[in-house]
Design an enzyme around this catalytic site. Structure first.
Site, PDB file in Angstrom:
ATOM      1  CD  GLN A   1      58.402-116.971  -1.254  1.00  0.00           C
ATOM      2  OE1 GLN A   1      59.560-116.602  -1.349  1.00  0.00           O
ATOM      3  NE2 GLN A   1      57.827-117.231  -0.094  1.00  0.00           N
TER       4      GLN A   1
ATOM      5  CG  ASP B   1      48.596-120.981 -10.992  1.00  0.00           C
ATOM      6  OD1 ASP B   1      49.766-121.391 -10.878  1.00  0.00           O
ATOM      7  OD2 ASP B   1      47.663-121.699 -11.411  1.00  0.00           O
TER       8      ASP B   1
ATOM      9  CE1 TYR C   1      62.582-115.640   7.864  1.00  0.00           C
ATOM     10  CE2 TYR C   1      64.461-116.670   6.788  1.00  0.00           C
ATOM     11  CZ  TYR C   1      63.353-115.844   6.732  1.00  0.00           C
ATOM     12  OH  TYR C   1      63.021-115.201   5.564  1.00  0.00           O
TER      13      TYR C   1
ATOM     14  CG  HIS D   1      50.166-126.113 -11.978  1.00  0.00           C
ATOM     15  ND1 HIS D   1      50.672-125.447 -13.088  1.00  0.00           N
ATOM     16  CD2 HIS D   1      49.653-125.147 -11.175  1.00  0.00           C
ATOM     17  CE1 HIS D   1      50.454-124.157 -12.956  1.00  0.00           C
ATOM     18  NE2 HIS D   1      49.844-123.948 -11.804  1.00  0.00           N
TER      19      HIS D   1
ATOM     20  CG  ASN E   1      68.541-115.214   3.666  1.00  0.00           C
ATOM     21  OD1 ASN E   1      68.987-114.087   3.512  1.00  0.00           O
ATOM     22  ND2 ASN E   1      67.970-115.882   2.689  1.00  0.00           N
TER      23      ASN E   1
ATOM     24  CG  ASN F   1      67.108-116.904  -1.202  1.00  0.00           C
ATOM     25  OD1 ASN F   1      67.540-116.057  -0.422  1.00  0.00           O
ATOM     26  ND2 ASN F   1      66.161-117.765  -0.857  1.00  0.00           N
ATOM     27  CD  GLU F   2      66.607-119.060   2.560  1.00  0.00           C
ATOM     28  OE1 GLU F   2      66.474-118.304   3.535  1.00  0.00           O
ATOM     29  OE2 GLU F   2      65.707-119.847   2.187  1.00  0.00           O
TER      30      GLU F   2
ATOM     31  CG  HIS G   1      64.023-116.678  -3.922  1.00  0.00           C
ATOM     32  ND1 HIS G   1      64.348-115.650  -3.060  1.00  0.00           N
ATOM     33  CD2 HIS G   1      63.407-117.605  -3.161  1.00  0.00           C
ATOM     34  CE1 HIS G   1      63.937-115.938  -1.835  1.00  0.00           C
ATOM     35  NE2 HIS G   1      63.346-117.124  -1.878  1.00  0.00           N
TER      36      HIS G   1
ATOM     37  NE  ARG H   1      67.307-111.407  -1.419  1.00  0.00           N
ATOM     38  CZ  ARG H   1      67.361-112.585  -0.831  1.00  0.00           C
ATOM     39  NH1 ARG H   1      67.109-112.710   0.464  1.00  0.00           N
ATOM     40  NH2 ARG H   1      67.653-113.663  -1.537  1.00  0.00           N
TER      41      ARG H   1
ATOM     42  CD  GLU I   1      64.950-114.655   2.729  1.00  0.00           C
ATOM     43  OE1 GLU I   1      64.394-115.462   3.526  1.00  0.00           O
ATOM     44  OE2 GLU I   1      65.133-114.900   1.534  1.00  0.00           O
TER      45      GLU I   1
END
Length: 494
Positions: free
Chosen positions: A38, A71, A330, A58, A328, A187-188, A143, A96, A400
């Site tokens: 990311q 990219d 949200y 892509h 995490n 992660n997740e 991740h 993190r 998170e």
């Protein structure tokens, strides 16, 4: 003396904490998070290997809201020192980040037969730069950006991936374990297993809801366990670190009083499938989910359950492989049984087809520009209480928590989100006696938000993605968060 013990002792003595005292326990740590694909960019720099997200963006740009990719992203591969300067300005205690791009970046073939010197140099520079400023690195091994070479061999549906992951973990521990004391293996897994295979809309872009989802689920738990056991056996004595896995949990709340049974089943389906094997005393899958999956599998015409069984040795291998619980959080959802003929959307973003359950939201939960995230701060406390009730007392790190908007420096909505969630965390600590030790804001800066591309902004820092220099500018929320860290708490009138 542990803070949770102080809270309990105070309660027994009839002493209560002041409701206006919104300070955190001594030693509480505040941080911010990012993920390699990311933010890093440098997708083909030096001898880095191709990841599944390189291939996916892509070849299927139509699956990304704005047709973009990672990219270049925030170009943190080159601008890591700028990132550290911004962390220092915030006063972060820890950062993190993931070195899962380090899997293809450090091990370009996906295997430990060849190690990239440039990959090693990048992560050493980042870790050393953080430590120089007194910022602790919290490192996630994976991740979501699996080497494409391993995906070509079946990826997370291949049982051998647990050993491949352990081989990779050994390289990471060997190179960085002398300085990294906080590790997250994966992660997740919920989002990397359930959503991609239930929809085909995230990398690796394979639609396989019956088989892919549950094979991935099983193999993730085994991979985590092998990486944890490896650390225990070969690195813990000399490195003295802690290892866990980061789980994404929605708080599922009963739609009506009559819906509590299905709400608890929903919690077990999300939290239990990725936690029970690790944190429960008995290990293995939650019995309620095993029963549902066995019934569902028979109805679909299969001769055995689609939820692959663990052997007794595997149950023992996985059980107890944690030093803390990494959460995490949200948002929340209401849940109820679906009505006859009612259409169900894709899990886990929407409904829960395996449970024949419909989800929804409360009117008072504020919507964000993400269709997934509604602001429901009470859910984080309820989730923490559920974890304690289900798995007992343990150290918890919130790894998170954050909210998106459409951009701009005046982000009062994000400030409100952080304030209300931190209040609930404090209530969980001071009234429920839960040992929460870390809070991690998602995210340090705007980044590539997977299927939403760059259209969704989570950052404490705004990033100008049209500027070749990827200029970072602090938002109002950055100043707000820095003040929380400085004061180790919230203002009484906030």
């Amino acid at each position: 003396m542990a803070w949770s013990y102080i809270v309990l002792l105070s309660a027994l003595l009839g002493v209560s904490w002041c409701a206006e005292d919104w300070t955190f326990p001594p030693g509480f740590k505040f941080g911010a998070a990012s993920a390699s694909y990311q933010v890093e960019g440098g997708w083909n720099a030096s001898d880095k290997g191709e990841s599944i997200w390189d291939r996916f963006t892509h070849t299927r740009p139509q699956n990304i809201a704005d047709g973009s990719n990672g990219d270049v992203a925030c170009d943190s591969y080159n601008l890591w020192q700028t990132d550290i300067d911004n962390m220092k300005a915030l006063g972060l205690h820890f950062y993190r980040f993931s070195i899962s791009s380090f899997w293809p970046r450090l091990l370009p073939s996906g295997f430990p037969n060849y190690t990239s010197e440039d990959g090693k140099r990048y992560y050493n520079d980042l870790i050393d730069g953080l430590l120089k400023e007194g910022i602790e690195p919290m490192v996630t091994l994976y991740h979501w950006d699996l080497p494409q070479t391993l995906q070509d061999l079946g990826g997370w549906t291949n049982p051998l991936i647990a050993d491949w992951f352990a081989d990779y973990a050994r390289v990471a521990y060997s190179l960085f374990g002398d300085r990294v004391k906080l590790w997250l293996t994966i992660n997740e897994p919920l989002i990397m297993c359930d959503y991609p295979f239930n929809s085909g809309l995230l990398a690796p872009g394979i639609f396989s809801p019956d088989h892919g989802t549950y094979l991935c689920n099983r193999h993730v738990l085994l991979a985590h366990a092998k990486a944890y056991r490896l650390y225990d056996e070969e690195f813990r004595d000399q490195c003295n670190g802690e290892v866990s896995i980061a789980n994404h949990l929605l708080w599922y709340e009963a739609w009506t009083e009559d819906d509590e049974e299905i709400a608890e089943l929903a919690r077990q389906n999300m939290g239990g499938r990725y936690s029970h094997a690790i944190y429960s005393e008995e290990g293995g899958w939650p019995s309620s989910i095993e029963k549902v999956m066995e019934e569902n599998s028979k109805k679909k015409g299969y001769c055995k359950s689609l939820l692959p069984a663990f052997t007794s040795d595997e149950i023992e291998l996985i059980k107890g492989t944690y030093d803390y619980y990494a959460l995490n959080y949200y948002t929340s959802r209401l849940v109820r049984p679906a009505k006859e003929g009612e259409e169900l959307t894709v899990y886990p973003i929407g409904d829960i087809p395996d449970l024949k359950a419909k989800t929804g939201t409360r009117p008072e939960w504020t919507a964000t520009n993400s269709s997934f995230i509604y602001v429901a701060p009470e859910g984080i406390r309820k989730q923490l209480v559920w974890l304690k009730k289900t798995y007992g007392d343990m150290k918890v790190a919130i790894t998170e928590n954050g909210a998106p908007d459409l951009g701009g420096l005046n982000d009062q909505g994000r400030i409100d989100y952080y304030r209300e969630h931190l209040k609930q965390v404090l209530l969980a600590i001071k009234e429920d006696g839960i040992n929460v030790t870390h809070y991690t804001a998602w995210t340090l800066m705007d980044n590539f938000e997977w299927a939403e591309g760059y259209s969704s902004k989570f950052g404490l820092y705004e990033v100008n993605f049209t500027d070749p220099l990827r200029t970072r500018t602090p938002r109002d929320s950055a100043a707000y968060y820095a003040n929380i860290i400085k004061n180790n708490g919230l203002k009484a009138d906030s």
